[in-house]
Write a protein that holds these residues in place. Sequence first.
Motif, short mmCIF file in Angstrom:
data_model
loop_
_atom_site.label_atom_id
_atom_site.label_comp_id
_atom_site.label_asym_id
_atom_site.label_seq_id
_atom_site.Cartn_x
_atom_site.Cartn_y
_atom_site.Cartn_z
N PHE A 52 1.00 5.58 49.49
CA PHE A 52 1.58 6.49 48.33
C PHE A 52 1.83 8.35 48.29
N ASN A 53 1.12 8.89 48.64
CA ASN A 53 1.50 10.24 49.00
C ASN A 53 2.46 10.70 50.76
N HIS A 54 2.29 9.39 51.04
CA HIS A 54 3.70 9.65 52.70
C HIS A 54 4.21 9.50 51.73
N TYR A 55 4.94 7.98 51.12
CA TYR A 55 6.36 8.04 50.27
C TYR A 55 6.33 9.00 49.51
N ALA A 56 5.57 10.21 48.84
CA ALA A 56 6.04 10.82 48.04
C ALA A 56 6.43 12.19 48.57
N LEU A 100 7.23 15.67 32.61
CA LEU A 100 6.09 16.72 32.41
C LEU A 100 4.50 16.04 33.26
N ASP A 101 4.54 14.79 32.97
CA ASP A 101 3.19 14.41 33.97
C ASP A 101 3.19 14.14 34.92
N LEU A 102 3.68 13.35 35.23
CA LEU A 102 3.35 12.92 36.90
C LEU A 102 4.44 13.36 37.64
N THR A 103 5.63 14.10 37.43
CA THR A 103 6.53 14.74 38.26
C THR A 103 6.37 16.51 38.73
N PHE A 104 5.86 16.98 37.53
CA PHE A 104 5.75 18.71 37.54
C PHE A 104 4.03 18.47 37.21
N GLY A 105 3.18 18.15 36.42
CA GLY A 105 2.03 17.62 36.55
C GLY A 105 1.67 18.67 35.33
N VAL A 106 2.75 19.22 34.22
CA VAL A 106 2.14 19.93 33.36
C VAL A 106 1.53 19.76 32.62
N TYR A 158 -0.95 10.93 44.31
CA TYR A 158 -1.92 9.15 43.92
C TYR A 158 -2.64 10.06 42.37
N ASP A 159 -3.27 10.81 42.69
CA ASP A 159 -4.66 11.47 41.50
C ASP A 159 -3.32 11.36 40.62
N ARG A 160 -2.25 11.75 40.78
CA ARG A 160 -1.82 12.36 38.90
C ARG A 160 -1.27 10.68 38.57
N VAL A 161 -1.31 10.10 39.01
CA VAL A 161 -0.89 8.77 38.57
C VAL A 161 -1.72 8.06 38.10
N VAL A 162 -3.41 7.81 38.68
CA VAL A 162 -4.43 7.79 38.45
C VAL A 162 -5.25 8.10 37.11
N ALA A 163 -4.80 9.01 37.21
CA ALA A 163 -5.13 10.45 36.14
C ALA A 163 -4.37 10.21 35.18
N GLY A 164 -3.44 9.79 35.43
CA GLY A 164 -2.12 10.54 33.83
C GLY A 164 -2.58 8.70 33.18
N PHE A 165 -3.10 7.52 33.49
CA PHE A 165 -2.48 6.40 33.24
C PHE A 165 -4.52 6.34 32.93
N ASP A 166 -5.38 6.76 33.07
CA ASP A 166 -6.88 6.48 32.97
C ASP A 166 -7.13 6.04 31.80
#
Length: 243
Positions: free
Chosen positions: A63-67, A149-155, A166-174
């Motif tokens: 996933f990180n490689h794709y991003a 704001l959540d998954l692209t910029f991480g604000v 990957y970590d942002r997605v997992v944290a975002g949908f915790d």
Amino acid sequence: MTATVNRGMATAPTLPHAAHKGGFYASSNGKKALMAVTGAVLVLFLVGHMLGNLKIFLGAGSFNHYAEWLRTVGSPALPNRTLLTIAEIVLALAVVLHMWSAVSLARRAAKARPVKYAAKRKSQAGGYATHTMRYGGVIILLFVIWHLLDLTFGVVNPKGGDATPYDRVVAGFDPSRWWVTVFYLVAMVMVGLHLRHGLWSALQTLGLAHRYAALKAGSAVIATVLVLGFVAVPIAVMIGAVK
């Protein structure tokens, strides 16, 4: 007799001139065509985005490689993010033009029928579609802003903008942020309804309404597949399948 002829000669050219005032894209057919083209661009984006999201099931590395590939595609011939930025601009223009066409067509329809019917029918498919497209569009717009704001910029993401995608997605949908997942699911349902109606309307515009059953079913299938593909990720995170 001369006056009659002169009146006929004077008024005849004004009709076609009025009909073509503003060009093809100012007409209803032009706006519908613009909606169809921009809609196709948005559908292609949704398909590509969904396929990219599903790479999360292949693991963090994939996933990180794709991003990272999205940011570096075209390098070193082009600076990083060049093609991605162009794609983002095209996508933004498609969204704006799509919304502008929809609003213009709605206003034109309202002007064509300024007086409401005396007896309002209780159930009307057209009214349902109108409300779905209108309010669903607002929900989708708000979701896109939050999603960026959540998954692209991480604000607004718990991990911040420096974390891996990957970590942002997992944290975002915790599971502790269940309300984010609910908002995502609602927005995706609205996308599905919007897409189903949009595909059907575009096919009608192309003169394929005589294949009503097949086209209606096809539109529903495409919308359902896309919705399921998108909601699979947050649900997987919520139940611990992706962690």
